[in-house]
Design a protein around this motif. Structure first.
Motif, PDB file in Angstrom:
ATOM      1  N   ARG A   1     -15.135  -2.457   4.582  1.00 57.99           N
ATOM      2  CA  ARG A   1     -14.984  -2.648   2.921  1.00 57.99           C
ATOM      3  C   ARG A   1     -13.458  -2.117   2.551  1.00 57.99           C
ATOM      4  NH1 ARG A   1     -20.752  -0.813   2.546  1.00 57.99           N
ATOM      5  NH2 ARG A   1     -19.903   1.411   2.811  1.00 57.99           N
ATOM      6  N   MET A   2     -12.974  -1.252   2.862  1.00 61.06           N
ATOM      7  CA  MET A   2     -11.623  -0.854   2.424  1.00 61.06           C
ATOM      8  C   MET A   2     -10.732  -1.728   2.935  1.00 61.06           C
ATOM      9  SD  MET A   2      -9.512   2.842   2.873  1.00 61.06           S
ATOM     10  CE  MET A   2     -11.032   3.666   2.038  1.00 61.06           C
ATOM     11  N   PHE A   3     -10.805  -2.165   4.000  1.00 59.67           N
ATOM     12  CA  PHE A   3      -9.603  -3.154   4.693  1.00 59.67           C
ATOM     13  C   PHE A   3      -9.729  -4.267   3.999  1.00 59.67           C
ATOM     14  CE2 PHE A   3      -8.526  -6.640   7.240  1.00 59.67           C
ATOM     15  CZ  PHE A   3      -7.413  -6.234   7.756  1.00 59.67           C
ATOM     16  N   ALA A   4     -10.792  -5.257   3.720  1.00 57.91           N
ATOM     17  CA  ALA A   4     -11.189  -6.169   2.622  1.00 57.91           C
ATOM     18  C   ALA A   4     -10.358  -6.017   1.277  1.00 57.91           C
ATOM     19  CB  ALA A   4     -12.600  -6.742   2.500  1.00 57.91           C
ATOM     20  N   ARG A   5     -10.725  -4.643   0.855  1.00 56.55           N
ATOM     21  CA  ARG A   5     -10.399  -4.477  -0.708  1.00 56.55           C
ATOM     22  C   ARG A   5      -8.780  -4.521  -0.641  1.00 56.55           C
ATOM     23  NH1 ARG A   5      -9.316   0.134  -3.085  1.00 56.55           N
ATOM     24  NH2 ARG A   5     -10.126   1.449  -1.330  1.00 56.55           N
ATOM     25  N   LEU A   6      -8.146  -3.577   0.392  1.00 57.18           N
ATOM     26  CA  LEU A   6      -6.712  -3.388   0.245  1.00 57.18           C
ATOM     27  C   LEU A   6      -6.060  -4.637   0.608  1.00 57.18           C
ATOM     28  CD1 LEU A   6      -6.714   0.105   1.978  1.00 57.18           C
ATOM     29  CD2 LEU A   6      -6.188  -0.459  -0.593  1.00 57.18           C
TER      30      LEU A   6
ATOM     31  N   LEU B   1       0.964  -1.239  -0.012  1.00 55.06           N
ATOM     32  CA  LEU B   1       0.129  -0.127   0.164  1.00 55.06           C
ATOM     33  C   LEU B   1       0.768   1.129   0.110  1.00 55.06           C
ATOM     34  CD1 LEU B   1      -2.024  -2.122   0.941  1.00 55.06           C
ATOM     35  CD2 LEU B   1      -2.960  -0.534   2.339  1.00 55.06           C
ATOM     36  N   SER B   2       0.289   2.218  -0.651  1.00 54.57           N
ATOM     37  CA  SER B   2       1.136   3.551  -0.677  1.00 54.57           C
ATOM     38  C   SER B   2       0.708   4.455   0.748  1.00 54.57           C
ATOM     39  CB  SER B   2       0.665   4.485  -1.827  1.00 54.57           C
ATOM     40  OG  SER B   2      -0.862   4.558  -1.523  1.00 54.57           O
ATOM     41  N   ASP B   3       1.346   5.272   0.954  1.00 50.77           N
ATOM     42  CA  ASP B   3       1.244   6.051   2.130  1.00 50.77           C
ATOM     43  C   ASP B   3      -0.133   6.796   2.247  1.00 50.77           C
ATOM     44  OD1 ASP B   3       3.567   5.665   3.264  1.00 50.77           O
ATOM     45  OD2 ASP B   3       4.640   7.438   2.753  1.00 50.77           O
ATOM     46  N   LYS B   4      -0.737   7.022   0.948  1.00 49.17           N
ATOM     47  CA  LYS B   4      -2.185   7.684   0.753  1.00 49.17           C
ATOM     48  C   LYS B   4      -3.189   6.533   1.428  1.00 49.17           C
ATOM     49  CE  LYS B   4      -5.187   9.918  -2.750  1.00 49.17           C
ATOM     50  NZ  LYS B   4      -5.065  10.259  -4.246  1.00 49.17           N
ATOM     51  N   ASP B   5      -2.827   5.233   0.579  1.00 50.36           N
ATOM     52  CA  ASP B   5      -3.853   4.016   1.165  1.00 50.36           C
ATOM     53  C   ASP B   5      -3.862   3.865   2.643  1.00 50.36           C
ATOM     54  OD1 ASP B   5      -4.379   3.700  -1.686  1.00 50.36           O
ATOM     55  OD2 ASP B   5      -2.662   1.985  -1.773  1.00 50.36           O
TER      56      ASP B   5
ATOM     57  N   ALA C   1      -8.641   6.908   8.064  1.00 50.99           N
ATOM     58  CA  ALA C   1      -9.489   7.871   8.154  1.00 50.99           C
ATOM     59  C   ALA C   1     -11.014   7.562   8.273  1.00 50.99           C
ATOM     60  CB  ALA C   1      -9.278   8.750   6.985  1.00 50.99           C
ATOM     61  N   VAL C   2     -11.148   6.101   8.029  1.00 48.54           N
ATOM     62  CA  VAL C   2     -12.393   5.479   7.932  1.00 48.54           C
ATOM     63  C   VAL C   2     -12.810   4.559   9.162  1.00 48.54           C
ATOM     64  CG1 VAL C   2     -12.951   5.931   5.460  1.00 48.54           C
ATOM     65  CG2 VAL C   2     -12.188   3.765   6.451  1.00 48.54           C
ATOM     66  N   THR C   3     -14.129   4.303   9.478  1.00 49.32           N
ATOM     67  CA  THR C   3     -14.645   3.426  10.633  1.00 49.32           C
ATOM     68  C   THR C   3     -15.714   2.724  10.222  1.00 49.32           C
ATOM     69  OG1 THR C   3     -15.733   5.177  11.686  1.00 49.32           O
ATOM     70  CG2 THR C   3     -13.492   4.997  12.187  1.00 49.32           C
ATOM     71  N   GLY C   4     -16.201   1.610  11.070  1.00 48.47           N
ATOM     72  CA  GLY C   4     -17.286   0.867  10.852  1.00 48.47           C
ATOM     73  C   GLY C   4     -17.259   0.204   9.275  1.00 48.47           C
ATOM     74  N   ARG C   5     -18.352   0.115   8.894  1.00 47.70           N
ATOM     75  CA  ARG C   5     -18.702  -0.608   7.491  1.00 47.70           C
ATOM     76  C   ARG C   5     -17.741  -0.152   6.572  1.00 47.70           C
ATOM     77  NH1 ARG C   5     -23.059  -3.412   6.119  1.00 47.70           N
ATOM     78  NH2 ARG C   5     -23.552  -4.041   3.812  1.00 47.70           N
TER      79      ARG C   5
END
Length: 215
Positions: free
Chosen positions: A161-166, A143-147, A153-157
């Motif tokens: 989703r982002m965790f699973a995708r990355l 992952l990049s620093d931006k990723d 920066a996100v929480t919950g659902r």
């Protein structure tokens, strides 16, 4: 009596000759033994600690070294991603996978560091400090620093989703590196860990895809 003394003297002479021959052969044998060609290496030197020898016994090659040097920071970033789940993840299956990743990858990092120490090789393939910026761009799935900032920066659902995708992309990169080690590596211990990475992380990718479809 004279015959007994004669036999004893002759026996001692033969034993002495055999011992001298044995010393000569052993001295010659230290000259040329076990040389390896190309990028293969016979393993830790006699001066290396016995614990290092036990960590990854047997011959190794440059592919084994590169596998460990690249997989260490790759695993370290997976642990960083898992650490972000604390207080952010919501889905129970995501949380279970986070625990599984932490339990599997931290011990693997320690194993690979022990291999490199035993082989007399640095932990980083680059000439920098060995952090993610040192050659990290060459590793698939990193992952990049931006990723990482976006994930933090996100929480919950949204986090789930982002965790699973990355993590799917991250695991796919690790599996590709492990498959390369299975093809090109020589050390049996390193190849065994590569087998574990392919099996475990491929199964986790399947689970992550199911989670992503459900969320």
């Amino acid at each position: 009596m004279h015959a007994f003394v004669h036999r004893t003297t002759r026996t001692l002479a033969l034993v002495g000759a055999a011992a001298a021959a044995g010393l000569l052969l052993s001295a010659c044998g230290t000259d040329g033994g076990g040389g390896t060609s190309g990028s293969d290496h016979s393993g830790p030197s006699a001066a290396a600690p016995s614990t290092a020898t036990a960590a990854a016994p047997g011959p190794f090659n440059d592919a084994d070294v590169m596998f460990a040097q690249m997989m260490i920071p790759h695993h370290e970033q997976a642990l960083e991603m898992a650490g972000l789940a604390e207080g952010r993840a919501q889905d129970p299956e995501v949380k279970q996978l986070v625990t599984a990743i932490e339990q599997a990858q931290d011990p693997e990092i320690q194993k690979m560091k022990a291999w490199l120490k035993g082989w007399g090789r640095p932990e980083s393939a680059g000439d920098g400090s060995g952090g993610h910026g040192s050659g990290g761009h060459a590793m698939a799935g990193m992952l990049s620093d931006k990723d990482m900032q976006g994930l933090a920066a996100v929480t919950g659902r949204d986090f789930d989703r982002m965790f699973a995708r990355l993590m799917i992309a991250h695991h796919d990169g690790a599996v590709a590196m492990a498959e390369d080690e299975r093809r090109n590596g020589r050390n049996a211990t390193a190849k065994s860990l590569a087998d574990d990475v392919v099996r475990t992380q491929s199964a986790e990718v399947t689970e992550l895809r199911k989670i992503l479809d459900r969320l």
